[in-house]
Design a protein around this motif. Sequence first.
Motif, PDB file in Angstrom:
ATOM      1  N   CYS A 253       0.834  -1.200   0.000  1.00  9.47           N
ATOM      2  CA  CYS A 253       0.000   0.000   0.000  1.00  9.47           C
ATOM      3  C   CYS A 253       0.875   1.259   0.000  1.00  9.47           C
ATOM      4  N   HIS A 265      -7.704   3.816   0.670  1.00  2.68           N
ATOM      5  CA  HIS A 265      -7.282   2.632   1.428  1.00  2.68           C
ATOM      6  C   HIS A 265      -7.761   2.743   2.865  1.00  2.68           C
ATOM      7  N   GLU A 273      -3.934  -3.457   4.516  1.00  2.00           N
ATOM      8  CA  GLU A 273      -4.713  -2.342   3.989  1.00  2.00           C
ATOM      9  C   GLU A 273      -5.739  -2.865   2.987  1.00  2.00           C
ATOM     10  N   LEU A 275      -8.074  -1.942  -0.074  1.00  2.00           N
ATOM     11  CA  LEU A 275      -8.212  -0.944  -1.123  1.00  2.00           C
ATOM     12  C   LEU A 275      -9.651  -0.935  -1.635  1.00  2.00           C
TER      13      LEU A 275
END
Length: 341
Positions: A253, A265, A273, A275
Amino acid sequence: MPFPEILQHDHPLKHLNTFRIDVRAKHYLRVTSVDDLRAALADAQLAAMPRLVLGGGSNLLLTRDFPGLVLHIALEGREILAGTATHHHVRAAAGETWHDFVQWTLAQGVGGLENLSLIPGTVGAAPIQNIGAYGAETKDYFLSLSAFDPATGEVRVMDGAACRFAYRDSVFKHEGRELIILDVSFALPRAWQPNLRYAELANAVAEQGIAAPTPQQVADTVIAIRRRKLPDPAQIGNAGSFFKNPVVSAEQCAALLEQFPTLVHHRQPDGSEKLAAGWLIDQCGWKGRSMGAAGVYPKQALVLVNNGGASGAEVQALAAAIQADVCARYGVMLEPEPVFI
């Protein structure tokens, strides 16, 4: 063949899947009792066929005529159970429409499922997909379910651990895929508090000037948001969100943010993370575009639609093209939510 009156042949499935894909089943049985299942699968010829268990048809993409037996789960019933000092317990049969069930719980004065309002499909599909929206998932309120095991003819009761819930996933997509869910029970808190962790929902409630929303007010807000953003399957064929939001490592990320500073995110509890798949698709220029009769919904890039007469193969080709573009640009492979049949 058994059931000469109710077992149907060369049966159309267009109105039994929310994408409205026009395919047919070689054999079709509308299941209204466990006895229907036991009797049908006791027949050697039927039991040996490919089998598709169908609920509301809201989480699958039919790419061809089905060459075997479609079992359409139409079990009905809803009830308030005894519960505990801290939780209401409610149960619904697998064939009940999910949204109607949520609204029924609210009408009984029981909150908890309101964030999951207006999700298409049936109650039986909810644990399979571990459906979720606006900061809530099935697993958060799940108590147990009953499932028919075709291999033994017995009914199994399964708790949350046995269901192995994960993000849009469960045991029923893996080694438990042959199990047929009959009913699902939920534990909903007596000391209800609104779940407004999802920013869009919290902002929408605040904009209405509601300081202390009721479960019904939260549900009404969720319904309004979904109707504004998502197409009604009764009007435009679709299966809701077509791709899962991809989860990547914090390192991946960070590398993406260096190249794409506006990347959407969300940090996860384990440090990974998540998205926004819709943002990735939109940035690749797919929102509102079509390939043949299949397209991307102009108001929400995460939703693929049947603009009229699309085949499952056309939707599948569109999905593959989107996956290829997102992967080429961001190095992330999107995973479809619907099951391809």
